[in-house]
Scaffold this motif. Sequence first.
Motif, short mmCIF file in Angstrom:
data_model
loop_
_atom_site.label_atom_id
_atom_site.label_comp_id
_atom_site.label_asym_id
_atom_site.label_seq_id
_atom_site.Cartn_x
_atom_site.Cartn_y
_atom_site.Cartn_z
N ARG A 193 -10.27 12.45 -4.51
CA ARG A 193 -8.96 12.20 -3.89
C ARG A 193 -8.51 10.79 -4.25
O ARG A 193 -9.32 9.94 -4.62
CB ARG A 193 -9.03 12.37 -2.37
N HIS A 194 -7.21 10.55 -4.12
CA HIS A 194 -6.58 9.26 -4.45
C HIS A 194 -6.76 8.27 -3.30
O HIS A 194 -6.72 8.66 -2.12
CB HIS A 194 -5.09 9.50 -4.69
N ARG A 195 -6.99 7.01 -3.64
CA ARG A 195 -7.03 5.94 -2.63
C ARG A 195 -6.37 4.70 -3.23
O ARG A 195 -6.57 4.40 -4.41
CB ARG A 195 -8.48 5.62 -2.25
N ASP B 116 0.90 4.75 -2.56
CA ASP B 116 0.38 5.97 -1.93
C ASP B 116 1.52 6.74 -1.28
O ASP B 116 1.58 6.89 -0.06
CB ASP B 116 -0.70 5.61 -0.89
N VAL C 282 -11.90 8.82 -5.04
CA VAL C 282 -13.04 8.95 -4.14
C VAL C 282 -13.59 10.37 -4.21
O VAL C 282 -12.83 11.34 -4.10
CB VAL C 282 -12.62 8.64 -2.68
N GLU D 199 0.84 -1.21 0.00
CA GLU D 199 0.00 0.00 0.00
C GLU D 199 0.87 1.26 0.00
O GLU D 199 0.56 2.24 -0.69
CB GLU D 199 -0.97 -0.04 1.18
N GLU E 120 -16.94 6.03 -5.43
CA GLU E 120 -15.60 5.67 -5.91
C GLU E 120 -15.60 5.29 -7.39
O GLU E 120 -16.59 4.79 -7.92
CB GLU E 120 -15.04 4.53 -5.06
#
Length: 331
Positions: free
Chosen positions: A245-247, A214, A262, A210, A285
């Motif tokens: 926003r980024h996820r 990110d 998102v 992860e 999403e």
Amino acid sequence: MDGSPVRKDAPEDLAPRSSTRLIDEGAALRASLLQELPEIPARYLYDDTGSELFERITGLSVYYQTRTEISILERAAADIVAHARPRHLVELGSGAGRKIRILLDALRADGPSVTCTMLDINELFLLQSIDRLSADYPEFVFRGVVGNFMTDLGRLGPAGGRLVVFFAGTVGNLHPDERRSFLGDLAQRMDDADALLLGVDLVKDPARLEAAYDDPEGVTAAFNLNVLSVLNRRFAGNFDTSAFRHRAFYDRKNAWIEMRLVATRKNEVRLDALGLRLAFDKGAEIRTELSCKFTRASLEASAGEAGLTIDRWYTDPADLFALALVRRRRS
Ligand code: AVJ
């Protein structure tokens, strides 16, 4: 560049995309955006800005994949060349063309002169990398194909003595069903003297995975959000990137990383070229990329479905990444 064939052979398929192909593409995108979980196919991430941002990602400390693959390739190149004995190198998704140099150096040292076909969806990157490679390896013949490795495998030249290389774990960006058809299609076009070199990211600690998707610098977030600008430009849209926003998260069951966007507030989007209006509630999403992670066994199973088998397996000491030399299973 005199003498080098490149300038004479400008990348094939500079012809504008046929209107049918554009309509099909639009229809496919429309369908994936109307899914229960709206989705944007990952190939839209790679416009010029996206390709630049991805190049920056490969230099980030959290993104271990690129430097690890290069370290494996540097150690394994001579063995790969000795085993594959290629007359034709074919690279899928060649990007900046950094890694192929390691194989070309090994071929220069010990191999026959080869032709090298580079396929990439980004024409600018393709032209630039072919220019550089032709200057540095005048004894090899380079050919560029602007295309998509899911639909343009038929344009990679005849079977026999080919080493098809697919680096960077990009095979992991395919949905398992897409991967099945891709490997099946490729296997159909290979003969027993052909080989496929696959770079795959390996299953590991979810926190490490992860973190790689990110980064604190926000480059991957910019890479992900950029796809909204690509759709705005290509399909007359009005996505407001500040409303998303980024996820990135790791799905253990499927052993893949998902990138999503998102909605940070309720917003409406039009894509006029697709005749589409989309309403996003806060928290809604959009999936923008899958990045599947493998073990030797899971890759062997996937290859096996296509009549392929792993012939050689190269990893780094920490088992972060692997290169698999894959061949048709002998009948
Ligand atoms: C090299 C294209 C496979 O999935 O790791 C990097 C793309 N996405 N950061 C990957 C990517 C987010 C990358 N590929």
